[in-house]
Structure formats: structure tokens, C-alpha cells
Design an enzyme around this catalytic site. Sequence first.
Site, mmCIF file in Angstrom:
data_model
loop_
_atom_site.group_PDB
_atom_site.id
_atom_site.type_symbol
_atom_site.label_atom_id
_atom_site.label_comp_id
_atom_site.label_asym_id
_atom_site.label_seq_id
_atom_site.Cartn_x
_atom_site.Cartn_y
_atom_site.Cartn_z
ATOM 1 N N GLU A 1 -11.314 -4.516 152.367
ATOM 2 C CA GLU A 1 -10.576 -5.093 153.492
ATOM 3 C C GLU A 1 -11.333 -6.233 154.182
ATOM 4 O OE1 GLU A 1 -9.518 -1.733 155.897
ATOM 5 O OE2 GLU A 1 -8.149 -0.943 154.390
ATOM 6 N N GLU B 1 -5.777 1.545 148.137
ATOM 7 C CA GLU B 1 -5.486 2.578 149.129
ATOM 8 C C GLU B 1 -3.996 2.549 149.389
ATOM 9 O OE1 GLU B 1 -7.621 2.150 152.782
ATOM 10 O OE2 GLU B 1 -9.568 1.833 151.810
#
Length: 704
Positions: A316, A436
Amino acid sequence: MAGLSGTLRRTRWRFGLITSGIAVLLAGVGLINAGAAHAAAGCRVAYSAPSQWPGGFTANVDVTNLGDPLNGWRLTWTFPSGQRVTQAWNANVTQSGNDVTASNVGYNAALGTNQAVSFGFNGSWSGANNAPTSFALNGVTCTGSVGPTTPPPSTPPPSTPPPSTPPPTTPPPAGDPMAYVAAMQPGWNLGNTFDAVGADETAWGNPRVTQAQLDAIRAQGFNSIRLPITWSNHHGPAPSYTIDAAWLNRIKEVVGWALDDGFYVMINLHHDSWQWIHEMPTNRTAVLNRYNALWTQIAAAFRDAAPKLHFESVNEPQFANSSGDAQNAQLLHELNVNFHRIVRASGGNNATRMLVLPTLHTSADQARVNELTTTINQLNDRNLIATVHFYGYWPFSVNVAGGTRFDATTQQDLVDSFDRVYNAFVTRGIPVVIGEYGLLGFDRHTGTIEQGEKLKFFEFLGYYARHRQLTTQLWDNGQHFNRTTFQWRDAELFAQIKSSWTTRSGTASSDQVYVPRTGSVTAKSLTLNLNGTTFAGLRQGTTNLTQGTDYTVSGNQLTITSSALTRLVGSRAYGVNATLQARFSAGVPWRIDVITYDPPLLSNTTGSTASFAIPTQFRSDQLATMEARYADGSNAGPHDWTSFKEFDVAFSPDYTGSRITLTETFFGEVRDGAPVTLTFHFWSGTRVTYRVTKSGGSVTGVTG
């Protein structure tokens, strides 16, 4: 996902973009390098506008060089309908009248033969938004194919240095990257463990990892495991940033167990992204030195590990205090390129190991996807994997703004996200891992989203990921698989997830049928979502209900008769009186609870902004959402762009404690002395109003 990073990147919601592919123009564009005397020329331009809304649009432009290598490019075109560029990424875009010029930025100047560069922009329009009909690159208009070489000039030009194109990548081994990633499906995350920000892997409440834990996860049918790792607290100071030997050995131990179990294994730099990498815009040299030092050591430590191990450059990625999208893209490009160079140069199996590259924020937004496409094209290495994360349409994912159901809008958000990465990467042979996935409300607890709506989300996600050839890795920070008992905390949820890996399951408009405790019992209907299956019947336990007597089916409408419901509710005690299963030709059955209820009763009370609870007799109904408005009809409380407040953030039900709590967060954004009318929406369809008034730190609540 857990921790600050989840908060930073997932409170974004795109408002009302209407997806509309205006035009896709595949044009042959003549290409020359202005400084080359014998340059063969030719290219393709793909122009599309995948999103359009009244007065605005987003456009993507892909340029593929079919001619000799270029070092610096400039694409020009004329808008036919007076459009204006308002914001651009991956290119410097200027406009004069209807004439537009897009030129390279620093990191995408080199454009080799058969290489592509992508950029995008937001624009405005009125009247019409017709696509440009022709393009020119470096001053040469479209020719539609590779043209002849330019004849040499009479006087030789002065010598110029060769273009700074990237060095060739080591040829990959025999094998298929798409097949490699397909074999990783399905995957699971060992979340809130090695990524924990603290002393060790137990800092966020999970037990120490054991071989037995990994064996148990492998036995559930998972083929890949992602090991998020935060390195921030486990290395020494500059300039060497030496990783703690004990920590590195522990990581090597668990990676070894996972490989021995047959897992494909992913390791990364995880919460480092928001702990220190995010400072790169203002502290570039120090961040890059630290990043490079860590990957140099990690690459050396796993140089000879089995090929089933792969590395992810950073989780991220995000940047603070940057100048905007263009700088963010450039910084992430620099990180990914350094990561690639370091790992490949370390030799051994790392020379051809699969490497995972994320988009900014691991977002599937088109601009972010385009940026990663540019990096992958430049690296020219077939052993790369693109990764994004997916936590659903934000209002549904956290239960805010009335997003209580897996409706058409929520489903379309998933389709659009998966389609974007499929079109950008999979269609070009670049595999994609959804590194994810889940729902953001799970960060609090899995009850934030109603069970049936949750099951529909995961059923469709598994199906559409298969449809788009995307490998998925479930985020689990301990809320799903109990790492002590080795049992799923919600067996029904996992059964739906597991089924979605191979087939579709039928569902229905609800998993609840509410019958009032008093008065007549009437027939109840549900809409079946067959999802390509056929309805096979309705069952209670091992007993099949009788079609025509107990239920009827007309098209996609399942109706449970009043006589059957009368029998099923019996004495009509509060609660679930019967559980039925709608069965289909494939997948898992759909559970339907038959519930006896009465409308909830709320009572007057007083309290403080720090602790305010409304006494509530739920009488077997369940709270779906809450609205908050002032007397003039304007919205009250947090997220004042909607009257519907966020579940578990502004309010939460406590069924065993017989109360509904309004939080300090809610009252923190309520005006003093201004009465607020609350409307509580329950899953039975009942609505109950209540009024609260804040005065300093005190709150008064009254019914009606």
C-alpha cells in the site's frame, strides 16, 4: 490492512461517475526520433474515455512505439468538440485552444521498439465529447504502419549520445507467469503478525506462528500465503540499516515451513509504507537509502530460496506532502525500479524470481493502474506480477450512507475494479494478485455488515475473480481463522468463500423472514438470485418442504405460505423459530431464518457525550442503520454529506445489554442545543424515531 494504513487509504469514495466508453481509437501514428537520421517510424495510439459524467470525463491514452527507440516523446492532437484538459498524470500536458500537447515526464522518456507508454487525464466538456481522430508523435502525423527509413542528409549530423534505455533483462526461465499466479489461487494473509508494529509477532494479539498453524491453513485448501512483514523496528541505524539477525532468522524459519507445506509464499515491506517510506517527497535520499539497504539484505538472505517464494516491493505505497499525482507516480516508479534492480542483481534464483509490484495505494483506479502499466512496460521483464487490494464499495464496506445491502451499485464497483486490472494487465499476459480482500468493517468486527449481504459479496467476488483470472488472497488478521483452535470463527462465511473458488451459489434477497409475534401470519416472499444455478427445493434440517403446500416458486420469486410459516413459528416465541435451507443445483445452500419479533421499544434517558446509551428492547429485531437530522432537515453528526451514520463508529447496538450506544465521535460533530432526530432502521422494516439534545457534555434522549 490493520493499523494506520487501513485508515489512510480506504476512506475514499468516488461520487457518481457514470462509466461510459465514449470511444476507443486505434490509430497508426508516424513516429520518428527527431535526432535520428535513419529512424524507422510507426506506432499505435489507443484513446479511450472510460468514465464520463455531466461536464467532465476521464481519458486514457496508450502509445506503442513500432519504430526505432525514442528518447523523449511528444504526442499532439486536436479536440474536435472543444474539450479541455484539467488534470493529467504520467505526462506533461498543455493546451492552446483545441490543440493539446502531451510530453514525457522524466521516468518514461525512453520508449523502445514495441514498448508502450500510458498516460491519462481528466477533462471538461459541454455539448459533445467526441474522441480525437488523429495524433502526431514528435511532429509526424499518422501513417498507420512502420514507414521507410528517412534518407540520410547531405551533411552528417553531429554525433549525439545514445538514448538512456534500460539494460536488457535476464531472460526468464521456461515457464508461464500466468500459470504461476493461477497456481497460487486461493491465497491467505497471515495478518497482524510479522507486520505488527511492536516488539515481536505477538504485539497485536495473535499467537506465535507454528508449523501446525500453517499446516492447518494449508489443509483448508489455500495454495498461497502472504506474509506481511514490517521491518521498521527490526534493523539498525544508517547507513547500513542492518536487519536484526534474530528477526531475519525467524522470518526465514516461517518462510521455510510455508515452502515445505507446498505454499507459494509472498514477503514484503508492509507498514514501513506509512511509517517512513511515505516521507519520500521531503526526505528522498534517506528513504531511498533505507529502502535499498533493506531489500539488498532481504534479497541476499533469500537468494537461493525455492522459486515458489516471491517478493512484493512495498505494501500500500503512499506519500505525504507530495506535489500531487505526478510526483507520487514518479516516486513509486523509483521504488519499484530500485527493488527490481536490487533483486535481479543479487543473482541465484532471484535473477528470475517472480516479483510483485503494487499500484499507488494498491488502488484499482484507472490512473493508478496506468501508472503501474508504464513501470512494467519499461522494466520489460515477464516475471512480474501486478497487485491491487480490494475491500469493496466504501459505503457498503463500512456500512455508512445507507449502504446496508450488496446492491447493484456495490456489485458494479467490484466489476469495474476487476475489469480495469484485467484489461490493463491480464489481457497482456501480466498476472494479477488481489493481495488483500475483505470488508473494511471487519476491522471492527465481522457483524458490521449483515450476514446475508456479506455472503452475497463474497460469493460474487470469488466468481468474478475467477472470471477475470485474478488470484485472491483473503486478509485475515485473526478475525477469521482461529490460530489456536484451528477453526473458522464464521464457518458459514468460509463455506461461501471456499465454494466461490470453483462454482457459483444461489442466494436470495434476504436471509431473514420476520413474522410478527401477534396478529395474523401471512405468506412471505423472497427474490432468488440463481446465479446460473437452478432452484432444487426448500428444506428444514433433513426434511424437505413440499412445493405447492409449504412454498411456491414463480420465476425468481420464492413464497413461503402462511400455513407453513404458522407451523414453523409454533408458539411464536421471540427469536429464530426455524431455519430453512434454499438448495440449488450447485454451491452451498442459502440459509433462511424465520424470526418472530415485535417492533423495538426505546426509552427516555440521560447521559454524557462520552457515555450515552439508549435503553432498547430489541424484541428479536436487528438494527440495520441509523439516520440523524436536525429540525430543519439538514444532516447531523459525522459524514454530514449523508443522513445515514457509520455503523460501529457513530452508533452500535448491544443486543445482550439491551441498548443502542451513541459514541463520543457522533456527539463530537453535533451542534450544542440543537435537537437531533434519529431514525433507527431495523431489518424487519420497522423504523423507530428518537430525539437527542446535547448541552455541553450532557445529553438528553426522548422517544417519539
